[in-house]
Write a protein that holds these residues in place. Structure first.
Motif, PDB file in Angstrom:
ATOM      1  N   PRO A  75       0.820  -1.222   0.000  1.00  0.00           N
ATOM      2  CA  PRO A  75       0.000   0.000   0.000  1.00  0.00           C
ATOM      3  C   PRO A  75       0.853   1.272   0.000  1.00  0.00           C
ATOM      4  CG  PRO A  75       0.158  -0.825   2.234  1.00  0.00           C
ATOM      5  CD  PRO A  75       0.918  -1.799   1.352  1.00  0.00           C
ATOM      6  N   TRP A  76       1.827   1.345  -0.879  1.00  0.00           N
ATOM      7  CA  TRP A  76       2.767   2.460  -0.884  1.00  0.00           C
ATOM      8  C   TRP A  76       2.394   3.508  -1.918  1.00  0.00           C
ATOM      9  CZ3 TRP A  76       7.462  -1.311  -1.285  1.00  0.00           C
ATOM     10  CH2 TRP A  76       7.668  -1.928  -0.045  1.00  0.00           C
ATOM     11  N   ALA A  77       2.787   4.742  -1.652  1.00  0.00           N
ATOM     12  CA  ALA A  77       2.609   5.843  -2.596  1.00  0.00           C
ATOM     13  C   ALA A  77       3.636   5.721  -3.719  1.00  0.00           C
ATOM     14  CB  ALA A  77       2.778   7.182  -1.880  1.00  0.00           C
ATOM     15  N   LYS A  82       9.215   5.087  -6.071  1.00  0.00           N
ATOM     16  CA  LYS A  82      10.252   5.777  -6.856  1.00  0.00           C
ATOM     17  C   LYS A  82      11.539   5.905  -6.048  1.00  0.00           C
ATOM     18  CE  LYS A  82      11.006   9.927  -9.586  1.00  0.00           C
ATOM     19  NZ  LYS A  82      10.450  11.186 -10.048  1.00  0.00           N
ATOM     20  N   THR A  83      11.434   6.218  -4.768  1.00  0.00           N
ATOM     21  CA  THR A  83      12.614   6.315  -3.904  1.00  0.00           C
ATOM     22  C   THR A  83      13.324   4.972  -3.801  1.00  0.00           C
ATOM     23  OG1 THR A  83      11.655   8.126  -2.628  1.00  0.00           O
ATOM     24  CG2 THR A  83      13.397   6.855  -1.549  1.00  0.00           C
ATOM     25  N   ILE A  89      18.809   1.460  -8.127  1.00  0.00           N
ATOM     26  CA  ILE A  89      19.646   1.882  -9.248  1.00  0.00           C
ATOM     27  C   ILE A  89      21.010   2.319  -8.733  1.00  0.00           C
ATOM     28  CG2 ILE A  89      19.928   3.655 -11.043  1.00  0.00           C
ATOM     29  CD1 ILE A  89      16.830   3.458 -11.432  1.00  0.00           C
ATOM     30  N   GLN A  90      21.035   3.101  -7.649  1.00  0.00           N
ATOM     31  CA  GLN A  90      22.305   3.550  -7.070  1.00  0.00           C
ATOM     32  C   GLN A  90      23.166   2.381  -6.618  1.00  0.00           C
ATOM     33  OE1 GLN A  90      20.958   6.315  -4.002  1.00  0.00           O
ATOM     34  NE2 GLN A  90      21.858   7.994  -5.179  1.00  0.00           N
ATOM     35  N   LYS A  91      22.540   1.343  -6.100  1.00  0.00           N
ATOM     36  CA  LYS A  91      23.274   0.166  -5.629  1.00  0.00           C
ATOM     37  C   LYS A  91      23.736  -0.734  -6.771  1.00  0.00           C
ATOM     38  CE  LYS A  91      20.958  -0.193  -1.176  1.00  0.00           C
ATOM     39  NZ  LYS A  91      20.155  -1.052  -0.291  1.00  0.00           N
TER      40      LYS A  91
END
Length: 144
Positions: A75-77, A82-83, A89-91
């Motif tokens: 149930p996430w926004a 996106k975060t 992606i950074q990892k």
């Protein structure tokens, strides 16, 4: 990107890649012809694994499709997803590729590698790295 064998700094949140190899596009951690990392262990949080799960199940997805898949299970926004995607992606666990004019997201670690890393972490943390101790616990407690 650093050179192969150079230590990998932790990300801004203090987490990041475990191991001592950077996640660049070269080196022994990358099988020839494969876009999936198999030898480097990454720290992937439980929340981040919820973003990876649709990519493992369905393969590369557009952002809209990935959001839809994650929201079906959590149930996430959109901003939260996106975060988490940005962290992956950074990892070096996910990459974004433009295909047919659309961005699509690809998992760069396979599920089997992720599961093996999680089990190894469990063994190291709770069983002194000894699989037989985990097996003994499971044999003694079939209700687990």
């Amino acid at each position: 990107m650093g050179r192969v064998g150079a230590p990998v700094p932790a990300g801004p949140d203090g987490r990041g890649c475990r191991g001592d190899l950077p996640l660049d596009h070269r080196g022994p951690h990358r099988p020839h012809g494969s876009g999936v990392l198999t030898a480097v262990r990454l720290h992937v949080t439980e929340a981040e694994s919820a973003v990876l799960t649709p990519l493992w199940r369905r393969g590369p997805l557009s952002f809209a499709s990935l959001i839809e898949e994650v929201k079906a299970a959590q149930p996430w926004a959109d901003a939260t997803i996106k975060t988490l995607l940005h962290r992956l992606i950074q990892k070096g666990a996910v990459k974004s590729v433009k295909e047919d004019g659309r961005q699509r997201y690809h998992a760069l670690i396979d599920r089997q590698t992720y599961v093996e890393g999680e089990v190894q972490d469990l063994l190291d943390r709770l069983f002194d790295g000894k699989p037989d101790r985990l097996v003994a616990l499971l044999a003694d407690r079939p209700d687990l």
